[in-house]
Design an enzyme around this catalytic site. Structure first.
Site, PDB file in Angstrom:
ATOM      1  N   ASN A 281      -7.173  -3.056  14.482  1.00  0.00           N
ATOM      2  CA  ASN A 281      -8.550  -3.339  14.051  1.00  0.00           C
ATOM      3  C   ASN A 281      -8.613  -4.518  13.081  1.00  0.00           C
ATOM      4  OD1 ASN A 281      -7.505  -2.304  11.703  1.00  0.00           O
ATOM      5  ND2 ASN A 281      -8.732  -0.443  11.677  1.00  0.00           N
TER       6      ASN A 281
ATOM      7  N   ASP B 123       0.816  -1.212   0.000  1.00  0.00           N
ATOM      8  CA  ASP B 123       0.000   0.000   0.000  1.00  0.00           C
ATOM      9  C   ASP B 123       0.853   1.267   0.000  1.00  0.00           C
ATOM     10  OD1 ASP B 123       0.984  -0.346   2.573  1.00  0.00           O
ATOM     11  OD2 ASP B 123      -0.954  -0.678   3.491  1.00  0.00           O
TER      12      ASP B 123
ATOM     13  N   GLU C  69      -9.271  -1.857   5.571  1.00  0.00           N
ATOM     14  CA  GLU C  69      -9.872  -1.575   6.863  1.00  0.00           C
ATOM     15  C   GLU C  69     -11.113  -2.447   7.065  1.00  0.00           C
ATOM     16  OE1 GLU C  69      -8.076   0.025   8.742  1.00  0.00           O
ATOM     17  OE2 GLU C  69      -7.752   2.124   8.252  1.00  0.00           O
TER      18      GLU C  69
ATOM     19  N   HIS D 101      -6.857  -4.864  10.291  1.00  0.00           N
ATOM     20  CA  HIS D 101      -6.604  -4.585   8.873  1.00  0.00           C
ATOM     21  C   HIS D 101      -5.313  -5.253   8.398  1.00  0.00           C
ATOM     22  CE1 HIS D 101      -4.290  -0.492   9.542  1.00  0.00           C
ATOM     23  NE2 HIS D 101      -3.485  -1.517   9.662  1.00  0.00           N
TER      24      HIS D 101
HETATM   25  P1  PGA Z   1       2.527  -1.654  12.891  1.00  0.00           P
HETATM   26  O1  PGA Z   1       1.403  -1.592  11.769  1.00  0.00           O
HETATM   27  O2  PGA Z   1       3.459  -2.738  12.494  1.00  0.00           O
HETATM   28  O3  PGA Z   1       3.149  -0.305  12.869  1.00  0.00           O
HETATM   29  O4  PGA Z   1       1.814  -1.956  14.180  1.00  0.00           O
HETATM   30  C1  PGA Z   1       0.836  -2.753  11.301  1.00  0.00           C
HETATM   31  C2  PGA Z   1      -0.242  -2.438  10.284  1.00  0.00           C
HETATM   32  O5  PGA Z   1      -0.947  -1.444  10.453  1.00  0.00           O
HETATM   33  O6  PGA Z   1      -0.363  -3.211   9.322  1.00  0.00           O
END
Ligand code: PGA
Length: 263
Positions: free
Chosen positions: A136, A67, A143, A138
């Site tokens: 959450n 992304d 999302e 994702h």
């Molecule tokens: P993080 O993010 O490794 O910074 O916790 C993970 C994500 O949002 O995919």
């Protein structure tokens, strides 16, 4: 899905990196799916270290990132292109022309999403996809409420994700609310998926992914459909799982099987 519970975040990074090293050793021109966020950084450090020790070469490897923020060019210090250059690409022998990140500054993002999908297809498909997971649930910027069959597209970020990522942006700096992300359907087509999670703040998302129903409310739960997914987590991220002992038992059995096959 295979769930591997390890003592700490450093072990998670090592275990994950070993899978990538094995993949590239078996297929020098592997197509990698890569992720940003805090969690993969330690794995990238392991890969850089392995490269410096001549254990792995990325010279024939190509990659697709999950992304990118919509509205940021690759030169922006908060872009995921910039992140990938800093955290991995600048330190290994990969040809940057073979590293793709969705174009956050595309004039027509809808066409750019379609082209990204096409380029993945033309590459022969992703051999191994690295994932982090949001609190959450994702994966990429898919999302909650994302279609489980979704393809690369423009996705609106939830306030929770915007808040979680605000730490990377300076006070008053423009922080995008939109992204281009591979879809869940795109991710499910990767031949192998490696998801990393560490820390207590990921424990609920991991329970929902591994033990919960398959639902768009927890996009990572779609991985239950995937034939070759490994979820690598530390004790803290595993803390809410009901069947931890069973997962540890399976891992011991897998290790035994692997070492007997290697003989
Ligand atoms: P993080 O993010 O490794 O910074 O916790 C993970 C994500 O949002 O995919």
């Amino acid at each position: 899905m295979k769930v591997v519970i390890l003592d700490n975040a450093a072990d998670v990074a090592k275990y994950g990196a070993d899978i990538f090293i094995k993949q590239i050793s078996a297929k020098a021109d592997s197509v990698l799916g890569l992720a940003t966020g805090s969690t993969p950084v330690a794995l990238y450090k392991e890969l850089i270290h392995a490269h410096q020790n001549q254990q792995v070469s990325f010279s024939q490897v190509s990659s697709f990132n999950l992304d990118e923020y919509l509205g940021l060019s690759g030169e922006h210090s908060q872009s995921y292109r910039h992140f990938m250059n800093e955290q991995l690409f600048d330190h290994v022998d990969i040809d940057k022309n073979n590293t793709l990140v969705p174009p956050g500054d595309a004039k027509n993002p809808l066409i750019a999403c379609h082209e990204y999908e096409q380029t993945i297809k033309e590459s022969g498909g992703i051999d191994i996809q690295l994932l982090g997971i949001g609190r959450n649930g994702h994966i990429g910027f898919n999302e909650p409420s994302s279609s489980l069959g979704s393809r690369t597209r423009v996705k609106t970020l939830t306030q929770e994700t915007i808040d979680d990522n605000a730490r990377f942006f300076a006070e008053g700096e423009f922080q995008p609310h939109l992204s281009i992300t591979m879809g869940i359907g795109t991710i499910l087509e990767a031949k192998k998926v490696v998801l990393l999670a560490t820390g207590e703040n990921k424990a609920q998302a991991i329970v929902d992914t591994v033990q919960g129903a398959i639902t768009a409310n927890c996009p990572a739960s779609a991985l239950q459909f995937h034939p070759d997914t490994v979820i690598i987590i530390d004790e803290a991220a595993a803390s809410l799982l009901e069947n931890k002992e069973f997962f540890r038992h399976i891992e011991r059995e897998n290790q035994k099987l692997e070492s007997s096959l290697a003989l």
